[in-house]
Scaffold this active site. Structure first.
Site, PDB file in Angstrom:
ATOM      1  N   LYS A 152      38.836  52.670  69.188  1.00 56.30           N
ATOM      2  CA  LYS A 152      37.377  52.684  69.009  1.00 56.30           C
ATOM      3  C   LYS A 152      36.948  51.486  68.144  1.00 56.30           C
ATOM      4  CE  LYS A 152      37.769  56.774  70.999  1.00 56.30           C
ATOM      5  NZ  LYS A 152      38.960  56.580  71.798  1.00 56.30           N
TER       6      LYS A 152
ATOM      7  N   ASP B 244      41.025  63.628  61.561  1.00 56.22           N
ATOM      8  CA  ASP B 244      40.692  62.588  62.534  1.00 56.22           C
ATOM      9  C   ASP B 244      39.442  61.898  61.988  1.00 56.22           C
ATOM     10  OD1 ASP B 244      39.710  61.079  64.666  1.00 56.22           O
ATOM     11  OD2 ASP B 244      40.462  62.476  66.174  1.00 56.22           O
TER      12      ASP B 244
ATOM     13  N   TYR C 267      38.703  67.062  68.896  1.00 53.96           N
ATOM     14  CA  TYR C 267      38.836  66.254  70.121  1.00 53.96           C
ATOM     15  C   TYR C 267      39.730  67.024  71.103  1.00 53.96           C
ATOM     16  CZ  TYR C 267      40.588  62.220  72.840  1.00 53.96           C
ATOM     17  OH  TYR C 267      40.960  61.348  73.824  1.00 53.96           O
TER      18      TYR C 267
ATOM     19  N   ARG D 185      61.259  47.137  66.937  1.00 54.49           N
ATOM     20  CA  ARG D 185      60.588  48.448  66.854  1.00 54.49           C
ATOM     21  C   ARG D 185      60.270  48.844  65.415  1.00 54.49           C
ATOM     22  NH1 ARG D 185      64.074  52.488  66.810  1.00 54.49           N
ATOM     23  NH2 ARG D 185      65.219  51.975  68.680  1.00 54.49           N
TER      24      ARG D 185
HETATM   25  C1  LIG Z   1      37.649  61.631  68.046  1.00 52.20           C
HETATM   26  C2  LIG Z   1      38.750  61.032  68.850  1.00 52.20           C
HETATM   27  N1  LIG Z   1      39.994  61.085  68.361  1.00 52.20           N
HETATM   28  C3  LIG Z   1      41.028  60.571  69.044  1.00 52.20           C
HETATM   29  C4  LIG Z   1      40.865  59.986  70.266  1.00 52.20           C
HETATM   30  C5  LIG Z   1      42.070  59.482  71.014  1.00 52.20           C
HETATM   31  O1  LIG Z   1      42.156  58.118  71.009  1.00 52.20           O
HETATM   32  P1  LIG Z   1      42.939  57.335  72.178  1.00 52.20           P
HETATM   33  O2  LIG Z   1      42.042  57.346  73.364  1.00 52.20           O
HETATM   34  O3  LIG Z   1      43.186  56.000  71.595  1.00 52.20           O
HETATM   35  O4  LIG Z   1      44.219  58.081  72.428  1.00 52.20           O
HETATM   36  C6  LIG Z   1      39.585  59.881  70.806  1.00 52.20           C
HETATM   37  C7  LIG Z   1      39.368  59.218  72.127  1.00 52.20           C
HETATM   38  O5  LIG Z   1      38.337  59.300  72.734  1.00 52.20           O
HETATM   39  C8  LIG Z   1      38.498  60.439  70.087  1.00 52.20           C
HETATM   40  O6  LIG Z   1      37.248  60.423  70.585  1.00 52.20           O
END
Ligand SMILES: Cc1ncc(COP(=O)(O)O)c(C=O)c1O
Length: 393
Positions: free
Chosen positions: A210, A185, A113, A58
């Site tokens: 992504k 983000d 988000y 871990r």
């Molecule tokens: C801008 C953004 N941040 C974070 C996330 C979260 O990522 P995850 O789906 O890997 O949890 C997403 C997912 O669509 C996103 O579009």
């Protein structure tokens, strides 16, 4: 790499070279994938003293270290450490928990988000953290929302559905003056197109699901921290016991090696399709900050060096069945959440129900589009067929 050139390397080169220890891997180009929990100590003395490079799965393996090192090199000099997370959302939640706790206040952009909001309004609230949402266009006006207990300002530029651009340097200057840290983000631009630490961000987050993964086949996230925040981040990650499965770590590292070429293609193809969509009579507006017509263009030009494949369009007012007919006709655009993979996507969205600091009233149905790695002529022909179906509905 065994031998490193003396001159500073560009991020595109670092993506290829960083986190590689060819000698340690018996000459193989890529690291082994360690599936591991227990690590055995050679002697009782070593075990008692916790004397070993690796002590427990871990807490890190050669595979996770290779990815952390590569991500750190990509972020640049100001990055003091990277933590790997099982998803983008867990990266966001963990970074927030690293910097705020009971009795604290955080400021979060209204364009964030949506699941970040769900975390703040649910778990974070139960932990005793108060969240205020702010207008993404607030800039230095953020000063008036900062309270004595404000520990953090969360930014996301552009918003991943509504595409407002934020003046991150202005927000960061005010936040730092008032003793708050800045979390971002940075999934949309990635460190290739937005140098978060150079713009005042303290904790930079990516949903690696992504563009790092790039193939719609892994769940992964990461948080990069500067010197001021890295200890808190690492403590929180260790206390929560967060780690990523070794196969996803390997796939993230593999994706990272080609991210620059994929992203450049997404960037240019998306602009081509966005411009074409902007000329269509059915489209009222294209929300893409790298288009000269976008209200966020000046900030994008000043602070960003590229864009990804994700943008939105506002359609002229029309019945829902016409929008559905358009989407159902498309054969190259899948309908699904997430983005950043090699394939094109489309979703219908509406931010009206959950915004609290600003009103979302685009004036027509809104679609979010991800442009993948397909030929743009094929994509445009597919969209043309969609518009024909829309007119016929
Ligand atoms: C801008 C953004 N941040 C974070 C996330 C979260 O990522 P995850 O789906 O890997 O949890 C997403 C997912 O669509 C996103 O579009």
């Amino acid at each position: 790499m065994a031998k490193m050139p003396k001159t500073p390397l560009k991020p595109e080169t670092r993506l290829v070279t960083a986190g590689r220890d060819t000698k340690g891997q018996h000459g193989f180009v890529n690291p082994a994938v360690y599936h591991a929990s227990t690590v055995l100590f050679p002697t009782a003395e070593d075990q008692v003293a916790h004397r070993a490079r690796y002590q427990y799965g871990r807490r890190g393996t050669p595979t996770t270290e290779a990815l952390e090192e590569a991500l750190r090199a990509l972020e640049g000099e100001a990055c003091a450490g990277v933590s790997l997370m099982p998803s983008g959302l867990s990266a966001i939640a963990t970074a927030l928990m690293a910097v705020a706790g009971s009795g604290d206040h955080v400021l979060v952009t209204d364009s964030v988000y949506r699941p970040t909001r769900v975390f703040c309004d649910g778990v974070f609230k139960r932990m005793g953290v108060e969240t205020t949402y702010y207008d993404p266009l607030i800039g230095e006006g953020i000063a008036k929302l900062i309270k004595p207990n404000t520990r953090a300002v969360f930014v996301e530029a552009p918003g991943s559905q509504s595409f407002e651009m934020q003046d991150i340097p202005a927000i960061a200057t005010v936040a730092h003056d008032k003793g708050a840290v800045v979390l971002m983000d940075n999934t949309w631009a990635t460190p290739l197109y937005f140098r978060a630490f150079e713009k005042g961000v303290d904790l930079s987050i990516q949903a690696g699901t992504k563009y790092i993964g790039g193939h719609s086949d892994i769940m992964f996230g990461c948080v990069s921290a500067n010197a001021a925040t890295v200890a808190k981040l690492k403590d929180t990650v260790h206390a929560l016991g967060l780690c990523v499965g070794p196969d996803d770590v390997f796939l993230a590292l593999r994706g990272l090696r080609t991210m620059a070429v994929r992203l450049a293609r997404h960037y240019h193809s998306a602009l081509t399709v966005a411009r074409w969509l902007g000329s269509r009579p059915e489209v009222a507006r294209v929300l893409h900050p790298a288009l000269e017509s976008d209200p966020g263009y000046a900030i994008w030009r000043r602070d960003f060096t590229g864009a990804c494949g994700l943008f939105s369009i506002v359609l002229k007012p029309m019945p829902e069945k016409a929008v559905h007919a358009f989407m159902n006709e498309l054969s190259l655009f899948g309908m699904g959440f997430s983005w950043g993979g090699f394939e094109s996507l489309v979703i219908l969205f509406d931010c009206t129900g959950y915004r609290t600091a600003t009103r979302w009233a685009p004036g027509g149905p809104t679609l979010r589009i991800h442009i993948g790695l397909e030929d743009t002529g094929d994509l445009i022909a597919d969209l043309e067929r969609g518009f024909a179906a829309m007119r016929a509905a």
